[in-house]
Design a protein around this motif. Sequence first.
Motif, short mmCIF file in Angstrom:
data_model
loop_
_atom_site.label_atom_id
_atom_site.label_comp_id
_atom_site.label_asym_id
_atom_site.label_seq_id
_atom_site.Cartn_x
_atom_site.Cartn_y
_atom_site.Cartn_z
N GLN A 135 0.84 -1.38 -0.09
CA GLN A 135 -0.04 -0.07 0.09
C GLN A 135 0.74 1.36 0.19
O GLN A 135 0.60 2.47 -0.44
N GLU A 136 2.10 1.15 0.80
CA GLU A 136 3.20 2.27 0.60
C GLU A 136 4.23 1.59 0.39
O GLU A 136 4.81 0.93 1.16
N SER A 137 4.85 2.21 -0.72
CA SER A 137 6.36 1.89 -1.00
C SER A 137 7.25 2.46 -0.28
O SER A 137 6.93 3.25 0.47
N TRP A 138 8.66 1.57 -0.20
CA TRP A 138 9.61 2.48 0.39
C TRP A 138 9.85 3.87 0.18
O TRP A 138 10.18 4.52 1.19
N LEU A 139 9.97 4.14 -0.99
CA LEU A 139 10.17 5.38 -1.46
C LEU A 139 9.05 6.47 -0.97
O LEU A 139 9.46 7.53 -0.43
N GLN A 140 7.86 6.04 -1.14
CA GLN A 140 6.55 6.79 -0.59
C GLN A 140 6.70 6.99 0.80
O GLN A 140 6.57 8.18 1.35
N PHE A 141 7.11 5.97 1.72
CA PHE A 141 7.45 6.01 2.96
C PHE A 141 8.40 7.08 3.45
O PHE A 141 8.21 8.01 4.37
N LYS A 142 9.53 7.04 2.67
CA LYS A 142 10.60 8.25 2.79
C LYS A 142 10.23 9.50 2.70
O LYS A 142 10.50 10.35 3.61
N GLN A 143 9.30 9.71 1.50
CA GLN A 143 9.14 10.91 1.03
C GLN A 143 8.15 11.56 2.07
O GLN A 143 8.10 12.74 2.57
N ARG A 144 7.17 10.60 2.66
CA ARG A 144 6.24 10.98 3.51
C ARG A 144 6.85 11.32 4.97
O ARG A 144 6.47 12.65 5.52
N PHE A 180 7.14 12.52 18.72
CA PHE A 180 6.99 11.45 19.32
C PHE A 180 6.71 10.47 18.03
O PHE A 180 5.71 10.54 17.63
N THR A 181 7.35 9.51 17.56
CA THR A 181 7.41 8.76 16.45
C THR A 181 7.85 7.38 16.59
O THR A 181 7.81 6.87 17.56
N SER A 182 8.26 6.91 15.48
CA SER A 182 8.79 5.55 15.57
C SER A 182 10.21 5.35 14.78
O SER A 182 10.65 6.31 14.35
N GLY A 183 10.54 4.13 15.00
CA GLY A 183 12.21 3.94 14.46
C GLY A 183 12.21 4.23 12.78
O GLY A 183 13.22 4.80 12.42
N GLY A 184 11.01 3.92 12.20
CA GLY A 184 11.26 3.97 10.66
C GLY A 184 11.49 5.33 10.36
O GLY A 184 12.60 5.75 9.65
N PRO A 185 10.68 6.62 10.80
CA PRO A 185 10.55 7.82 10.14
C PRO A 185 12.05 8.36 10.84
O PRO A 185 12.70 9.13 10.01
N ILE A 186 12.41 8.01 12.01
CA ILE A 186 13.76 8.44 12.69
C ILE A 186 15.04 8.17 11.54
O ILE A 186 16.05 8.80 11.23
N SER A 187 14.85 6.65 11.23
CA SER A 187 15.92 6.41 10.42
C SER A 187 16.05 6.83 9.05
O SER A 187 17.04 7.19 8.50
N VAL A 188 14.98 7.21 8.54
CA VAL A 188 15.23 7.47 7.25
C VAL A 188 15.48 9.31 7.39
O VAL A 188 16.03 9.70 6.35
N ILE A 189 14.90 9.75 8.38
CA ILE A 189 15.52 11.29 8.75
C ILE A 189 16.99 11.49 8.86
O ILE A 189 17.59 12.16 8.12
N ASP A 198 20.22 2.97 1.42
CA ASP A 198 19.14 2.34 2.06
C ASP A 198 19.60 1.35 3.47
O ASP A 198 18.86 0.99 4.11
N GLU A 199 20.65 0.33 2.73
CA GLU A 199 21.12 -0.74 3.70
C GLU A 199 21.37 -0.29 5.08
O GLU A 199 21.44 -0.87 6.18
N GLN A 200 22.19 0.94 5.17
CA GLN A 200 22.66 1.79 6.44
C GLN A 200 21.43 2.02 7.12
O GLN A 200 21.60 2.25 8.46
N CYS A 201 20.42 2.49 6.33
CA CYS A 201 19.27 3.10 7.15
C CYS A 201 18.76 1.79 8.05
O CYS A 201 18.33 2.17 9.15
N LEU A 202 18.62 0.68 7.36
CA LEU A 202 18.02 -0.54 8.04
C LEU A 202 19.05 -0.75 9.56
O LEU A 202 18.42 -1.01 10.29
N LEU A 203 20.27 -0.49 9.27
CA LEU A 203 21.33 -0.89 10.34
C LEU A 203 20.87 0.28 11.46
O LEU A 203 20.91 -0.11 12.55
N ILE A 204 20.59 1.59 11.18
CA ILE A 204 20.24 2.37 12.23
C ILE A 204 18.88 1.92 12.76
O ILE A 204 18.70 2.12 13.93
N ASN A 205 18.01 1.49 11.98
CA ASN A 205 16.63 1.41 12.59
C ASN A 205 16.70 0.16 13.62
O ASN A 205 16.33 0.01 14.68
N GLN A 206 17.57 -0.64 13.37
CA GLN A 206 17.89 -1.78 14.31
C GLN A 206 18.33 -1.66 15.63
O GLN A 206 18.15 -2.26 16.72
N GLN A 207 19.14 -0.56 15.69
CA GLN A 207 19.84 -0.14 16.82
C GLN A 207 18.98 0.90 17.62
O GLN A 207 19.47 1.12 18.81
#
Length: 245
Positions: A135-144, A180-189, A198-207
């Motif tokens: 419903q929301e692609s990775w690119l759309q999520f980052k843009q949002r 107040f948000t979630s790991g995904g938005p913080i990581s892509v910012i 993108d792979e480094q973004c995932l590593l940040i999200n995991q931490q």
Amino acid sequence: MAAIYLIRHGQASFGKADYDRLSDKGAKQAQILGEHWRQLTTPDKYYSGDLLRHRQTAEHFLSGYESSDLAVITHSGFNEFNHVEVLTRYKPEWQDLREMSTFIAKQPAPNRAFEQHFTRAMLRWISGDYDDQYQESWLQFKQRSLHALQEVISQQLPTVSFANQRINKQSSPAKNILIFTSGGPISVIVQHILALADEQCLLINQQLSNTGVTKLLFSETRLSIDYLNNYSHLEQAGADWLTYR
């Protein structure tokens, strides 16, 4: 320079039918952060994604802070991506949560097994090869996520350049903004500011820890990271309070 503090929500109810609700520990983590913030700079503005775990984190933070008459502004742009959809597109049989829980529990190292499968599910999503299945692609999520940050910043500066756009808006500036948000938005910012892959973004999200704080600094000409994933409030309260999901 003004500051934006990106706060990941407290521990949610992982493995439960309703994940989008703080656990008892998650509620206390947010309260601990609020108590800790009494020693820090006074917030001028609060924002929150509109997921329940975001709003509950804000509520318990304010309970611990004990001194704020500011309303929390809801902004859905800071919502997390749909992790259930990401997982079930990777393994359709996991639409039944019990199937996933049973499978993971049978693995020699359940936590590691889940992390491995979640990473594979995320890589499938960010590849862009299956965008029509989400419903929301990775690119759309980052843009949002970036657009949400852009809107918050633009409200504080008369003129701001961000993501190749110029926005003009007059308003009373806030110097210390909590989101107040979630790991995904913080990581892509963070990814955007540091120009990471993108792979480094995932590593940040995991931490990123629950109620971990990432501080951004901004002006009309600059957007930078002051610190990432500060969870000293949890360390001071005791090692058992540190969680990652």
